[in-house]
Enzyme design. Structure first.
Site, PDB file in Angstrom:
ATOM      1  CB  SER A  68      -0.938  -0.026   1.206  1.00 19.68           C
ATOM      2  OG  SER A  68      -1.935   0.959   1.075  1.00 19.68           O
ATOM      3  CE  LYS A  72      -1.907   0.777  -3.284  1.00 27.55           C
ATOM      4  NZ  LYS A  72      -3.315   1.078  -3.604  1.00 27.55           N
ATOM      5  CG  ASN A  93      -3.265  -4.073  -5.041  1.00 26.29           C
ATOM      6  OD1 ASN A  93      -3.169  -4.716  -6.085  1.00 26.29           O
ATOM      7  ND2 ASN A  93      -4.326  -4.146  -4.262  1.00 26.29           N
ATOM      8  CG  ASP A 108      -5.736  -1.110  -5.300  1.00 30.55           C
ATOM      9  OD1 ASP A 108      -6.195  -1.739  -4.335  1.00 30.55           O
ATOM     10  OD2 ASP A 108      -4.707  -0.411  -5.231  1.00 30.55           O
ATOM     11  N   GLY A 133      -3.266   9.391  -9.344  1.00 30.96           N
ATOM     12  CA  GLY A 133      -2.234   8.613  -8.664  1.00 30.96           C
ATOM     13  C   GLY A 133      -2.431   7.118  -8.886  1.00 30.96           C
ATOM     14  CB  ALA A 135      -6.201   4.724  -5.979  1.00 36.64           C
ATOM     15  N   GLY A 226     -13.388   5.736  -3.190  1.00 42.45           N
ATOM     16  CA  GLY A 226     -12.406   4.710  -2.874  1.00 42.45           C
ATOM     17  C   GLY A 226     -11.958   4.710  -1.430  1.00 42.45           C
ATOM     18  N   GLY A 249     -16.115   2.719  -0.114  1.00 38.42           N
ATOM     19  CA  GLY A 249     -14.792   2.133  -0.289  1.00 38.42           C
ATOM     20  C   GLY A 249     -14.662   0.721   0.241  1.00 38.42           C
TER      21      GLY A 249
END
EC number: 1.1.1.25
Length: 284
Positions: A68, A72, A93, A108, A133, A135, A226, A249
Site C-alpha cells: 500500500s 505501489k 498492490n 485495486d 495517482g 489508485a 475509494g 470504499g
C-alpha cells in the site's frame, strides 16, 4: 494421529503508515472461515527498507503480500515480473509467489470494477474520476478494459493527469480526456459514474470534502468513493442526499481482497464474511 504442523503459510502487507489499515482483519477472517492455516501480517515498512522487506518475505517462504502507500510503484523494481494489467497500470498492490518468483499484480482496479458491477455495468458508460495517482490509474485502466465508453480524468497536476490520459488512450479501447482541477468542479449532466480516487476524506482528515459542486449530481448518477476509512465519507453522504446510487470504499477493499486471496490460495473466499468483519470495525 495426524502429524502435527506448526508452520502456517504467511502473507501480509507492507505500508507506511500501517496501523490504520484494516486489511489484516478481513483477510484473517476469511482464512478462519475457510479453515486455512494461513496468517496475514500487517507490517510498517519505511521506503528505504522496502527491498529488504521483499527479500525477507521471499526468504521466509511467504506466499505473497500486499503493498500500500507509498510502495505501489517503488516495489516493482524488487519483483521478478508483472501481470498484464499491472504492467499497463504501472503500479502493484498484490504480490504473488509463482515458483521462486514474486510477480506483481494489481487488484485495486479489478476489485473496484467487481464492486461497481453490483450497482451498474460500466460498459459504455461515461466516467469522471478525480485523481491521477496509483489508485486512479488502477481503477481507470480496469474500467477501460471493462468497456467504459469515456473517461474524464480530473487532476490538479497537468503532467500526471496527462500521463494517465495518454496511457488510457494508448493502451486501452476507451476515449480519455483531461480536465484540470483548478476550482470547484461541476459534473456534466451526461456523466454516468463519478469516482473519488484521491485520499481526500481518508482518516484522520474525515472532514475534508472533494471540491465538487454537489448540486450538479443527480439520481441517474452512480457516485463511488475509494476511501474505506471511514466508509461513509462526506461525498457518499452528499450523494445519497441528492438521490444518487452510491458505492463506498468497503466494496473495493473487500473485492480486491477476495481477488488477492484467490491469487495466493486458489480459493474463492466468502466476500460477505470479509465485509461483515469490516462493518463490525467501522459501524460499532
Amino acid at each position: 494421529m495426524m502429524e502435527p504442523n506448526f508452520l502456517s503459510t504467511l502473507t501480509g502487507s507492507f505500508a507506511m503508515p500501517a496501523a490504520e489499515n484494516p486489511t489484516v482483519a478481513m483477510v484473517e477472517a476469511a482464512y478462519r472461515h475457510h479453515g486455512l492455516d494461513w496468517r496475514y501480517i500487517n507490517c510498517e515498512v519505511a521506503p528505504p527498507f522496502l527491498g529488504d522487506a521483499v527479500r525477507g518475505a521471499k526468504a521466509m517462504g511467504w506466499a505473497g503480500f500486499n503493498c500500500s502507500i507509498p510502495h505501489k510503484v517503488a516495489v516493482i523494481e524488487h519483483l521478478d515480473g508483472l501481470g498484464p494489467s499491472a504492467e499497463i497500470i504501472g503500479a502493484v498492490n498484490t504480490i504473488v509467489r509463482r515458483g521462486e518468483a514474486f510477480i506483481g499484480e494489481n487488484t485495486d482496479g479489478k476489485g473496484f470494477v467487481q464492486a461497481l458491477r453490483e450497482v451498474v455495468d460500466p460498459r459504455g458508460k461515461s466516467v469522471m474520476i478525480f485523481g491521477a495517482g496509483g489508485a486512479a490509474r488502477a481503477v481507470s485502466v480496469e474500467l477501460a478494459l471493462a468497456g467504459a465508453g469515456s473517461i474524464t480524468v480530473v487532476n490538479r497536476s497537468r503532467d500526471s493527469g496527462r500521463t494517465l490520459v495518454d496511457l488510457l488512450n494508448a493502451k486501452t479501447p476507451t476515449c480519455a480526456e483531461l480536465r484540470l482541477w483548478n476550482g470547484t468542479v461541476a459534473v456534466p449532466r451526461d456523466t454516468d459514474i463519478v469516482i473519488n480516487a484521491t485520499s481526500i476524506g481518508l482518516y484522520p482528515n474525515v472532514d475534508q470534502r472533494l471540491d465538487l459542486d454537489v448540486e450538479s449530481l443527480h439520481p441517474d448518477m452512480v457516485i463511488a468513493d475509494g476511501i474505506h476509512n471511514p466508509p461513509r465519507t462526506q461525498l457518499i453522504r452528499s450523494a445519497e442526499a441528492r438521490g444518487c446510487r452510491v458505492l463506498d470504499g468497503l466494496g473495493m477493499l473487500v473485492n480486491q481482497g477476495v481477488i488477492g486471496i484467490k491469487y495466493w490460495t486458489g480459493i474463492d473466499v466468502d466476500a460477505a464474511v470479509m465485509r461483515r468483519t469490516l462493518e463490525g470495525i467501522f459501524y460499532v
